[in-house]
Scaffold this motif. Structure first.
Motif, PDB file in Angstrom:
ATOM      1  N   GLU A  63       0.884  -1.334  -0.236  1.00 37.00           N
ATOM      2  CA  GLU A  63      -0.034  -0.010  -0.141  1.00 37.00           C
ATOM      3  C   GLU A  63       0.843   1.104  -0.065  1.00 37.00           C
ATOM      4  O   GLU A  63       0.302   2.422  -0.345  1.00 37.00           O
ATOM      5  CB  GLU A  63      -0.928   0.061   1.179  1.00 37.00           C
ATOM      6  N   HIS A  64       2.016   1.163   0.338  1.00 29.01           N
ATOM      7  CA  HIS A  64       2.986   2.208   0.280  1.00 29.01           C
ATOM      8  C   HIS A  64       2.424   3.404   1.396  1.00 29.01           C
ATOM      9  O   HIS A  64       2.712   4.669   1.329  1.00 29.01           O
ATOM     10  CB  HIS A  64       3.107   3.154  -0.890  1.00 29.01           C
ATOM     11  N   HIS A  65       2.105   2.783   2.525  1.00 31.60           N
ATOM     12  CA  HIS A  65       1.559   3.711   3.744  1.00 31.60           C
ATOM     13  C   HIS A  65       2.937   3.826   4.490  1.00 31.60           C
ATOM     14  O   HIS A  65       3.985   2.999   4.317  1.00 31.60           O
ATOM     15  CB  HIS A  65       0.798   2.837   4.647  1.00 31.60           C
ATOM     16  N   VAL A  95      -0.064   6.940   7.476  1.00 30.66           N
ATOM     17  CA  VAL A  95      -0.648   7.885   6.502  1.00 30.66           C
ATOM     18  C   VAL A  95      -0.859   7.125   5.199  1.00 30.66           C
ATOM     19  O   VAL A  95       0.449   6.428   4.827  1.00 30.66           O
ATOM     20  CB  VAL A  95      -0.420   9.211   6.468  1.00 30.66           C
ATOM     21  N   ASP A  96      -1.376   7.423   4.214  1.00 28.08           N
ATOM     22  CA  ASP A  96      -1.310   6.912   3.000  1.00 28.08           C
ATOM     23  C   ASP A  96      -0.795   8.048   2.146  1.00 28.08           C
ATOM     24  O   ASP A  96      -0.315   9.021   2.596  1.00 28.08           O
ATOM     25  CB  ASP A  96      -3.016   6.585   2.467  1.00 28.08           C
ATOM     26  N   MET A  97      -0.464   7.588   0.866  1.00 28.72           N
ATOM     27  CA  MET A  97       0.178   8.739  -0.087  1.00 28.72           C
ATOM     28  C   MET A  97      -0.672  10.048  -0.467  1.00 28.72           C
ATOM     29  O   MET A  97      -0.418  10.986  -0.952  1.00 28.72           O
ATOM     30  CB  MET A  97       0.390   8.173  -1.417  1.00 28.72           C
ATOM     31  N   PRO A 121      -4.886   9.670   7.436  1.00 30.92           N
ATOM     32  CA  PRO A 121      -4.408   8.638   8.330  1.00 30.92           C
ATOM     33  C   PRO A 121      -5.034   7.319   7.979  1.00 30.92           C
ATOM     34  O   PRO A 121      -6.167   7.450   7.296  1.00 30.92           O
ATOM     35  CB  PRO A 121      -4.977   9.490   9.685  1.00 30.92           C
ATOM     36  N   VAL A 122      -4.567   6.232   8.323  1.00 37.78           N
ATOM     37  CA  VAL A 122      -4.836   4.919   8.090  1.00 37.78           C
ATOM     38  C   VAL A 122      -5.335   4.340   9.477  1.00 37.78           C
ATOM     39  O   VAL A 122      -4.386   4.016  10.454  1.00 37.78           O
ATOM     40  CB  VAL A 122      -3.859   4.013   7.333  1.00 37.78           C
ATOM     41  N   ARG A 125      11.469   6.950  -4.730  1.00 37.98           N
ATOM     42  CA  ARG A 125      12.390   6.162  -4.351  1.00 37.98           C
ATOM     43  C   ARG A 125      12.066   5.115  -3.784  1.00 37.98           C
ATOM     44  O   ARG A 125      11.780   4.938  -2.708  1.00 37.98           O
ATOM     45  CB  ARG A 125      13.447   7.020  -3.549  1.00 37.98           C
ATOM     46  N   PRO A 126      12.224   3.951  -4.404  1.00 40.44           N
ATOM     47  CA  PRO A 126      12.029   2.369  -3.652  1.00 40.44           C
ATOM     48  C   PRO A 126      13.102   2.134  -2.521  1.00 40.44           C
ATOM     49  O   PRO A 126      12.535   1.672  -1.733  1.00 40.44           O
ATOM     50  CB  PRO A 126      12.001   1.511  -4.899  1.00 40.44           C
TER      51      PRO A 126
END
Length: 272
Positions: A68-70, A91-93, A97-98, A120-121
């Motif tokens: 999810e990239h949170h 948080v999400d992108m 807030p998640v 940047r991975p």
């Protein structure tokens, strides 16, 4: 929404905290996420210990494992010595807030950190400070000078980003990404320091070297540039290669485990 108006974005929902009794998330999040939370909370406590914090302003973040990239960011209302693993806000992108949280996050912190986490991975952790020495060097026309071994170890891995005002405009993310390129640290001009890493420990060690180099530069320049001893030709380049090879290894196997033990000795409450 313009830059001036958006400075208050996200603060409308802030409430006065009557208590710092924060329920533990240890058994409510995956084990991999809990480890990242503990490492990041330790980094906040260590930043406070070294005197690098700026009240509640500045940010350290870390990506949560998963597709999810949170990522985790500090609650805006807490001092760095109050941050715990459970108080960190996921948080999400889009900056939302998640899950439920009593805290808000800093809009400027989201802008800077989301840019690097998205692009940047390898930027699993992103750390940004406003120390006096870091700000002073960021305002120097030549940036970080090769005056000390500490500076030479990291100097070739340092990028620059021009100041645009408080970073609340999401359009600035494109320029942040372009400016840092593939480097591991950055001087935000007239603003402060920044470092990224594949782990919290790696980002912290890069930031430590950058901050110590900035501090030493300001002390050295206080004697006047005419009195400086410049390193011999070729030495900065050799030292930069040594730093490129050694810092990552030192962070993972040596420095961060030792720093984590120090954080536990200072106050183990960060890991709650």
């Amino acid at each position: 929404m313009g830059r001036v108006d958006s400075i208050g974005k996200g603060m409308a929902g802030a409430t006065l905290l009557n208590s710092l009794e924060i329920p533990s998330l240890k058994d409510k999040v995956p084990e991999e996420e809990w480890k990242v939370r503990v490492d990041l909370a330790a980094a906040y406590r260590l930043v406070a210990y070294y005197g690098w914090d700026d009240l509640i302003f500045t940010h350290l973040s870390a990506r949560v494992p998963g597709p999810e990239h949170h990522f985790l960011l500090n609650p805006y209302q807490l001092m760095f010595e109050e941050v715990t693993a459970s108080s960190l806000v996921k948080v999400d992108m889009s900056g939302q807030p998640v899950g439920e949280t009593p805290f808000i996050t800093n809009a400027a912190g989201f802008t800077i950190h989301s840019a690097l986490h998205m692009a940047r991975p390898d930027a699993q952790a992103v750390m940004h400070l406003h120390t006096p020495h870091g700000q002073a060097v960021s305002a120097h026309s030549e940036g970080l000078l090769p005056l000390t071994q500490t500076a030479m170890l990291i100097r070739e891995d340092v990028a620059f980003h021009d100041y645009e005002g408080v970073a609340v405009d999401l359009d600035e993310r494109e320029r942040l990404i372009a400016n840092i390129g593939d480097k591991g640290a950055m001087l935000l001009r007239n603003h402060g320091t920044l470092a990224v890493g594949e782990t919290v420990g790696e980002a912290f060690l890069k930031l430590y070297f950058l901050e110590r180099a900035c501090e030493a530069q300001i002390l050295a320049l206080s004697a006047g540039e005419a009195n400086l001893n410049r390193p011999p030709q070729g030495a900065p380049e050799v030292t930069a290669q040594q730093g490129k090879m050694g810092l990552k290894m030192a962070a993972g196997a040596l420095a961060w485990p030792a720093l984590l033990r120090k954080a536990y000795r200072l106050d183990s409450s960060f890991a709650t």
